[in-house]
Design a protein around this motif. Structure first.
Motif, PDB file in Angstrom:
ATOM      1  N   VAL A 275       0.767  -1.437  -0.015  1.00  0.00           N
ATOM      2  CA  VAL A 275       0.087  -0.026  -0.246  1.00  0.00           C
ATOM      3  C   VAL A 275       0.925   1.199   0.208  1.00  0.00           C
ATOM      4  O   VAL A 275       0.781   2.333  -0.866  1.00  0.00           O
ATOM      5  CB  VAL A 275      -0.894  -0.128   1.273  1.00  0.00           C
ATOM      6  N   ILE A 276       2.024   1.214   0.989  1.00  0.00           N
ATOM      7  CA  ILE A 276       2.781   2.412   0.927  1.00  0.00           C
ATOM      8  C   ILE A 276       3.319   2.691  -0.466  1.00  0.00           C
ATOM      9  O   ILE A 276       3.587   3.771  -0.981  1.00  0.00           O
ATOM     10  CB  ILE A 276       3.705   2.159   2.009  1.00  0.00           C
ATOM     11  N   TYR A 277       4.005   1.649  -0.848  1.00  0.00           N
ATOM     12  CA  TYR A 277       4.379   1.775  -2.316  1.00  0.00           C
ATOM     13  C   TYR A 277       3.711   2.408  -3.391  1.00  0.00           C
ATOM     14  O   TYR A 277       4.068   3.448  -4.089  1.00  0.00           O
ATOM     15  CB  TYR A 277       4.983   0.370  -2.839  1.00  0.00           C
ATOM     16  N   TYR A 278       2.239   1.895  -3.368  1.00  0.00           N
ATOM     17  CA  TYR A 278       1.555   2.409  -4.501  1.00  0.00           C
ATOM     18  C   TYR A 278       0.850   3.795  -4.204  1.00  0.00           C
ATOM     19  O   TYR A 278       0.193   4.290  -4.949  1.00  0.00           O
ATOM     20  CB  TYR A 278       0.411   1.552  -5.021  1.00  0.00           C
ATOM     21  N   TYR A 279       1.209   4.281  -2.893  1.00  0.00           N
ATOM     22  CA  TYR A 279       0.504   5.635  -2.587  1.00  0.00           C
ATOM     23  C   TYR A 279       2.184   6.638  -2.516  1.00  0.00           C
ATOM     24  O   TYR A 279       1.779   7.864  -2.018  1.00  0.00           O
ATOM     25  CB  TYR A 279       0.004   5.809  -1.093  1.00  0.00           C
ATOM     26  N   ALA A 280       2.891   6.113  -2.875  1.00  0.00           N
ATOM     27  CA  ALA A 280       4.238   6.857  -2.713  1.00  0.00           C
ATOM     28  C   ALA A 280       5.160   6.883  -3.837  1.00  0.00           C
ATOM     29  O   ALA A 280       6.252   6.386  -3.744  1.00  0.00           O
ATOM     30  CB  ALA A 280       5.161   6.564  -1.396  1.00  0.00           C
ATOM     31  N   PRO A 281       4.873   7.423  -4.881  1.00  0.00           N
ATOM     32  CA  PRO A 281       5.750   7.383  -6.159  1.00  0.00           C
ATOM     33  C   PRO A 281       6.811   8.207  -5.920  1.00  0.00           C
ATOM     34  O   PRO A 281       6.858   8.976  -4.938  1.00  0.00           O
ATOM     35  CB  PRO A 281       4.811   7.993  -7.187  1.00  0.00           C
ATOM     36  N   ILE A 282       7.844   8.097  -6.654  1.00  0.00           N
ATOM     37  CA  ILE A 282       9.239   9.011  -6.481  1.00  0.00           C
ATOM     38  C   ILE A 282       8.838  10.554  -6.414  1.00  0.00           C
ATOM     39  O   ILE A 282       8.101  10.993  -7.074  1.00  0.00           O
ATOM     40  CB  ILE A 282      10.287   8.827  -7.518  1.00  0.00           C
ATOM     41  N   GLY A 283       9.354  11.200  -5.382  1.00  0.00           N
ATOM     42  CA  GLY A 283       9.031  12.685  -5.268  1.00  0.00           C
ATOM     43  C   GLY A 283       8.128  12.936  -4.010  1.00  0.00           C
ATOM     44  O   GLY A 283       7.735  13.983  -3.777  1.00  0.00           O
ATOM     45  N   THR A 284       7.330  11.736  -3.461  1.00  0.00           N
ATOM     46  CA  THR A 284       6.571  11.918  -2.276  1.00  0.00           C
ATOM     47  C   THR A 284       7.143  12.514  -1.340  1.00  0.00           C
ATOM     48  O   THR A 284       8.079  12.123  -0.888  1.00  0.00           O
ATOM     49  CB  THR A 284       5.767  10.693  -1.990  1.00  0.00           C
ATOM     50  N   LYS A 285       6.459  13.569  -0.762  1.00  0.00           N
ATOM     51  CA  LYS A 285       7.086  14.227   0.618  1.00  0.00           C
ATOM     52  C   LYS A 285       7.068  13.130   1.679  1.00  0.00           C
ATOM     53  O   LYS A 285       5.894  12.354   1.660  1.00  0.00           O
ATOM     54  CB  LYS A 285       6.315  15.319   0.887  1.00  0.00           C
ATOM     55  N   ILE A 286       7.884  13.242   2.691  1.00  0.00           N
ATOM     56  CA  ILE A 286       7.913  12.395   3.822  1.00  0.00           C
ATOM     57  C   ILE A 286       8.392  13.280   5.037  1.00  0.00           C
ATOM     58  O   ILE A 286       9.413  14.107   4.729  1.00  0.00           O
ATOM     59  CB  ILE A 286       8.836  11.370   3.746  1.00  0.00           C
ATOM     60  N   THR A 287       7.792  13.032   6.159  1.00  0.00           N
ATOM     61  CA  THR A 287       8.142  13.879   7.443  1.00  0.00           C
ATOM     62  C   THR A 287       8.387  12.685   8.456  1.00  0.00           C
ATOM     63  O   THR A 287       7.587  11.951   8.706  1.00  0.00           O
ATOM     64  CB  THR A 287       7.251  14.912   7.914  1.00  0.00           C
ATOM     65  N   ILE A 288       9.772  12.691   9.112  1.00  0.00           N
ATOM     66  CA  ILE A 288       9.719  11.733  10.257  1.00  0.00           C
ATOM     67  C   ILE A 288      10.124  12.531  11.441  1.00  0.00           C
ATOM     68  O   ILE A 288      11.030  13.431  11.635  1.00  0.00           O
ATOM     69  CB  ILE A 288      10.917  10.926   9.975  1.00  0.00           C
ATOM     70  N   ARG A 289       9.232  12.445  12.618  1.00  0.00           N
ATOM     71  CA  ARG A 289       8.990  13.170  13.424  1.00  0.00           C
ATOM     72  C   ARG A 289       9.557  12.592  15.183  1.00  0.00           C
ATOM     73  O   ARG A 289       9.027  11.149  14.874  1.00  0.00           O
ATOM     74  CB  ARG A 289       7.751  14.162  13.629  1.00  0.00           C
ATOM     75  N   TYR A 290       9.577  13.215  15.883  1.00  0.00           N
ATOM     76  CA  TYR A 290       9.419  12.640  17.292  1.00  0.00           C
ATOM     77  C   TYR A 290       8.961  13.517  18.418  1.00  0.00           C
ATOM     78  O   TYR A 290       9.347  14.168  19.207  1.00  0.00           O
ATOM     79  CB  TYR A 290      10.989  12.732  17.815  1.00  0.00           C
ATOM     80  N   ASP A 291       7.342  13.168  18.080  1.00  0.00           N
ATOM     81  CA  ASP A 291       6.520  13.886  19.170  1.00  0.00           C
ATOM     82  C   ASP A 291       5.966  12.939  20.206  1.00  0.00           C
ATOM     83  O   ASP A 291       5.276  11.844  19.997  1.00  0.00           O
ATOM     84  CB  ASP A 291       5.258  14.305  18.107  1.00  0.00           C
ATOM     85  N   LEU A 292       6.205  13.259  21.247  1.00  0.00           N
ATOM     86  CA  LEU A 292       5.947  12.509  22.402  1.00  0.00           C
ATOM     87  C   LEU A 292       4.450  13.006  22.845  1.00  0.00           C
ATOM     88  O   LEU A 292       3.637  11.862  23.649  1.00  0.00           O
ATOM     89  CB  LEU A 292       6.554  12.769  23.697  1.00  0.00           C
ATOM     90  N   ASN A 293       4.024  13.995  22.625  1.00  0.00           N
ATOM     91  CA  ASN A 293       2.562  14.296  23.040  1.00  0.00           C
ATOM     92  C   ASN A 293       1.661  14.347  21.931  1.00  0.00           C
ATOM     93  O   ASN A 293       1.718  14.990  21.038  1.00  0.00           O
ATOM     94  CB  ASN A 293       2.562  15.981  23.591  1.00  0.00           C
ATOM     95  N   ILE A 294       0.662  13.606  22.041  1.00  0.00           N
ATOM     96  CA  ILE A 294      -0.251  13.059  20.986  1.00  0.00           C
ATOM     97  C   ILE A 294      -1.891  13.121  21.599  1.00  0.00           C
ATOM     98  O   ILE A 294      -1.827  12.958  22.686  1.00  0.00           O
ATOM     99  CB  ILE A 294       0.011  11.951  20.155  1.00  0.00           C
ATOM    100  N   LYS A 295      -2.422  12.944  20.668  1.00  0.00           N
ATOM    101  CA  LYS A 295      -3.970  12.578  21.156  1.00  0.00           C
ATOM    102  C   LYS A 295      -4.421  11.247  20.798  1.00  0.00           C
ATOM    103  O   LYS A 295      -3.953  10.806  19.480  1.00  0.00           O
ATOM    104  CB  LYS A 295      -4.896  13.663  20.592  1.00  0.00           C
ATOM    105  N   ASP A 296      -5.152  10.242  21.582  1.00  0.00           N
ATOM    106  CA  ASP A 296      -5.496   9.098  21.132  1.00  0.00           C
ATOM    107  C   ASP A 296      -6.766   9.114  20.236  1.00  0.00           C
ATOM    108  O   ASP A 296      -7.238  10.261  19.850  1.00  0.00           O
ATOM    109  CB  ASP A 296      -5.684   8.155  22.286  1.00  0.00           C
ATOM    110  N   SER A 297      -7.447   8.033  19.935  1.00  0.00           N
ATOM    111  CA  SER A 297      -8.542   8.070  18.950  1.00  0.00           C
ATOM    112  C   SER A 297      -9.812   8.850  19.510  1.00  0.00           C
ATOM    113  O   SER A 297     -10.566   9.259  18.914  1.00  0.00           O
ATOM    114  CB  SER A 297      -8.815   6.380  18.819  1.00  0.00           C
TER     115      SER A 297
END
Length: 314
Positions: A275-297
């Motif tokens: 799924v990731i492969y077919y939703y991410a052609p070359i040039g797709t933006k990506i952010t890798i973050r380190y956030d400890l404070n989040i909200k649950d569902s």
């Protein structure tokens, strides 16, 4: 004098026309037929309808088969035909690929040693070409889609505009330094944060142990059974302008997901990797973050475990 030769000439002309319009090039064994809407013209380009698969296509021949379709028909579409565009226009293909996951098959009491031998397309399957309107819609979706990874949450999200399409469990790099022979140095194994792009797809990856540099061809699964390694694309990232070998790729041991377990790469389930492969052609933006404070569902605020001890070092 000419009356006896005319039928022969006509027969030869008919035969040549038949050969011209039925030849499929190198992929003729795979394609049974193509259906063309002769009455619909767009920008002087014939709008294609579909191709019918002529014989079964396995994982090991899958990419070659798709490439052959793109090569044969790209000049006859009013848009730039690509593998990603074609598959997104036929989402059932992604479902077929997802169902080659070892653990999905195991849950259905099927053991598969070599995933590459599994059939993706069966004879008679219909692959539909999108019309120009649908193609434009998919291409716009690609432009608005990005990958978001939150390391301490162990989650990878596929987001289009502000809508979360998918959320997958992942594994991330271990909080330690270690000598890796492939890098020939002591390396920080933590997954690196930042922003960047998907810069490459490795559709038929080789597998190496980064610690000792040795290539391997089989894997021990979580159920302790040995299988051949699957053929599932790896995605190469460039983060903050640096290509540090940080890949997004499937793991054959999903028991390691939602843990800091890898040598820096982002690991996913086999089924999610497609799924990731077919939703991410070359040039797709990506952010890798380190956030400890989040909200649950439910929208409640929660604080995640600081797996890299970043807060302690502030």
């Amino acid at each position: 004098m000419f009356s006896k030769s005319i039928p022969s000439v006509i027969l030869i002309m008919i035969l040549l026309v038949f050969i011209k319009f039925n030849y499929k090039g190198n992929h003729q064994d795979f394609l049974l037929s193509s259906n063309i809407q002769n009455n619909k013209i767009f920008d002087k380009t014939i709008e294609l309808n579909s191709v019918v698969v002529g014989k079964p296509v396995t994982i090991e021949n899958y990419f070659e088969f798709l490439d052959s379709i793109v090569t044969a028909y790209h000049a006859r579409t009013s848009y730039k035909l690509t593998e990603h565009l074609l598959v997104r226009a036929n989402p059932w293909i992604i479902e077929n690929l997802k169902n080659t996951d070892y653990y999905i098959l195991k849950a259905n009491d099927s053991f598969v040693y070599d995933q590459k031998k599994m059939i993706v397309f069966r004879k008679g399957d219909l692959i539909v070409f999108p019309d120009s309107i649908k193609a434009k819609e998919i291409l716009k979706a690609f432009e608005k889609t990005y990958i978001d990874i939150n390391i301490p949450e162990y989650k990878l999200r596929i987001i289009e505009d502000s809508t979360e399409l998918y959320k997958f469990p992942i594994r991330v790099g271990r909080p330690e330094w270690k000598y890796l022979k492939m890098a020939d140095r002591i390396t920080d194994l933590k997954t690196k944060t930042g922003s960047g792009y998907i810069i490459n797809h490795v559709r038929n990856p080789d597998y190496y142990n980064p610690v000792n540099g040795r290539q391997y061809f089989v894997t021990r699964r979580d159920d302790h059974k040995i299988t051949a390694l699957p053929q599932i694309p790896f995605l190469e990232t460039e983060i903050n302008g640096i290509r540090n070998g940080q890949l997004i790729h499937p793991t054959t041991n999903p028991i390691t997901l939602e843990k800091a377990y890898s040598n820096g790469c982002i690991g996913t389930k086999e089924t999610d990797a497609w799924v990731i492969y077919y939703y991410a052609p070359i040039g797709t933006k990506i952010t890798i973050r380190y956030d400890l404070n989040i909200k649950d569902s439910l929208g409640e605020k929660i604080v995640l475990k600081d797996i890299y001890n970043y807060r302690k070092n502030l």
